[in-house]
Design a protein around this motif. Sequence first.
Motif, PDB file in Angstrom:
ATOM      1  N   LYS A 139       0.833  -1.209   0.000  1.00  0.00           N
ATOM      2  CA  LYS A 139       0.000   0.000   0.000  1.00  0.00           C
ATOM      3  C   LYS A 139       0.867   1.259   0.000  1.00  0.00           C
ATOM      4  O   LYS A 139       0.641   2.184  -0.780  1.00  0.00           O
ATOM      5  N   ASP A 140       1.878   1.275   0.874  1.00  0.00           N
ATOM      6  CA  ASP A 140       2.735   2.453   1.001  1.00  0.00           C
ATOM      7  C   ASP A 140       4.135   2.238   0.421  1.00  0.00           C
ATOM      8  O   ASP A 140       4.822   3.203   0.085  1.00  0.00           O
ATOM      9  N   TYR A 141       4.543   0.996   0.326  1.00  0.00           N
ATOM     10  CA  TYR A 141       5.857   0.669  -0.225  1.00  0.00           C
ATOM     11  C   TYR A 141       5.835  -0.791  -0.680  1.00  0.00           C
ATOM     12  O   TYR A 141       4.943  -1.563  -0.291  1.00  0.00           O
ATOM     13  N   ALA A 142       6.799  -1.167  -1.510  1.00  0.00           N
ATOM     14  CA  ALA A 142       6.892  -2.549  -2.001  1.00  0.00           C
ATOM     15  C   ALA A 142       7.902  -3.297  -1.144  1.00  0.00           C
ATOM     16  O   ALA A 142       9.104  -3.294  -1.421  1.00  0.00           O
ATOM     17  N   GLY A 143       7.419  -3.916  -0.081  1.00  0.00           N
ATOM     18  CA  GLY A 143       8.301  -4.608   0.846  1.00  0.00           C
ATOM     19  C   GLY A 143       8.583  -6.033   0.429  1.00  0.00           C
ATOM     20  O   GLY A 143       8.252  -6.471  -0.669  1.00  0.00           O
ATOM     21  N   GLY A 144       9.188  -6.756   1.331  1.00  0.00           N
ATOM     22  CA  GLY A 144       9.528  -8.153   1.058  1.00  0.00           C
ATOM     23  C   GLY A 144      10.829  -8.515   1.725  1.00  0.00           C
ATOM     24  O   GLY A 144      11.167  -8.009   2.795  1.00  0.00           O
ATOM     25  N   GLU A 145      11.585  -9.389   1.081  1.00  0.00           N
ATOM     26  CA  GLU A 145      12.882  -9.791   1.613  1.00  0.00           C
ATOM     27  C   GLU A 145      13.823 -10.106   0.464  1.00  0.00           C
ATOM     28  O   GLU A 145      13.404 -10.295  -0.680  1.00  0.00           O
ATOM     29  N   GLY A 146      15.104 -10.136   0.776  1.00  0.00           N
ATOM     30  CA  GLY A 146      16.106 -10.392  -0.253  1.00  0.00           C
ATOM     31  C   GLY A 146      17.458 -10.632   0.381  1.00  0.00           C
ATOM     32  O   GLY A 146      17.569 -10.907   1.576  1.00  0.00           O
ATOM     33  N   GLU A 147      18.489 -10.510  -0.434  1.00  0.00           N
ATOM     34  CA  GLU A 147      19.857 -10.736   0.040  1.00  0.00           C
ATOM     35  C   GLU A 147      20.762  -9.662  -0.547  1.00  0.00           C
ATOM     36  O   GLU A 147      20.651  -9.327  -1.724  1.00  0.00           O
ATOM     37  N   ILE A 148      21.640  -9.132   0.278  1.00  0.00           N
ATOM     38  CA  ILE A 148      22.612  -8.141  -0.179  1.00  0.00           C
ATOM     39  C   ILE A 148      23.995  -8.781  -0.126  1.00  0.00           C
ATOM     40  O   ILE A 148      24.358  -9.406   0.872  1.00  0.00           O
ATOM     41  N   THR A 149      24.747  -8.669  -1.229  1.00  0.00           N
ATOM     42  CA  THR A 149      26.048  -9.329  -1.350  1.00  0.00           C
ATOM     43  C   THR A 149      27.148  -8.304  -1.575  1.00  0.00           C
ATOM     44  O   THR A 149      27.002  -7.394  -2.396  1.00  0.00           O
ATOM     45  N   PHE A 150      28.241  -8.461  -0.836  1.00  0.00           N
ATOM     46  CA  PHE A 150      29.416  -7.609  -0.984  1.00  0.00           C
ATOM     47  C   PHE A 150      30.535  -8.422  -1.620  1.00  0.00           C
ATOM     48  O   PHE A 150      30.894  -9.486  -1.119  1.00  0.00           O
ATOM     49  N   GLU A 151      31.088  -7.917  -2.714  1.00  0.00           N
ATOM     50  CA  GLU A 151      32.242  -8.553  -3.334  1.00  0.00           C
ATOM     51  C   GLU A 151      33.502  -8.213  -2.530  1.00  0.00           C
ATOM     52  O   GLU A 151      33.480  -7.338  -1.661  1.00  0.00           O
ATOM     53  N   HIS A 152      34.585  -8.901  -2.820  1.00  0.00           N
ATOM     54  CA  HIS A 152      35.850  -8.632  -2.133  1.00  0.00           C
ATOM     55  C   HIS A 152      36.236  -7.162  -2.313  1.00  0.00           C
ATOM     56  O   HIS A 152      36.266  -6.645  -3.429  1.00  0.00           O
TER      57      HIS A 152
END
Length: 210
Positions: A139-152
């Motif tokens: 309704k106010d934002y597109a939420g959910g879940e995910g993964e954030i990856t950092f390279e070397h």
Amino acid sequence: HGKTSGIAKCRVETIDGTAVAGEDYVPLKEVLTFQDSEVEKEIFVEIVDDNQWEPDETFFLKLCILPEDIGTVLLGRVCIMEITILNDDEPGILQFKRRGLLVQESIGTALIPVVRTNGVDGIISAKWRTIDRTAVSGKDYAGGEGEITFEHGESEKNIEIPIVDDFNAEKDEHFEVELFEPSGGAAIGQVNRSTVTITNDDGKIFRSAE
């Protein structure tokens, strides 16, 4: 031990344990030659530094008698040695750069910065998820879940959350984003949640009911 006169030979070779030849160390297989009265030699095994966090690993060095020297050269009790490769990579700590973020409803996409401190070795990641508060996903934002990856070598990245602009005058609303389940040897820091406040910018004044 024993006699040190004359020439004595033996073969030394590496054997995989949890460490793998070619990935964690350079394999070795060579013949050691002890000259007359020589009682000690050094063996050099090259360790591979891959800049990736992993548990401590082991491999083995084994001494063997050459076929032609059976009966003339004897091995002592310690003919196999275990070698442990200690991990010295620092994958880092992941946490939000700020505890809170203020965005306008018309911004389109909120960029929520995540920082990596105390080391940038290897590839690491963490899961994230949104948590409804006064702002509601869908309704106010597109939420959910995910993964954030950092390279070397990476030290900062953004989680992107689309914001819904409904063109209706309303109070400021907020939701939270949480980091959890790090991988690659990383840890989650103290700032594991960030509050995103959506401010109304529809050009109308919201008045509460009297």
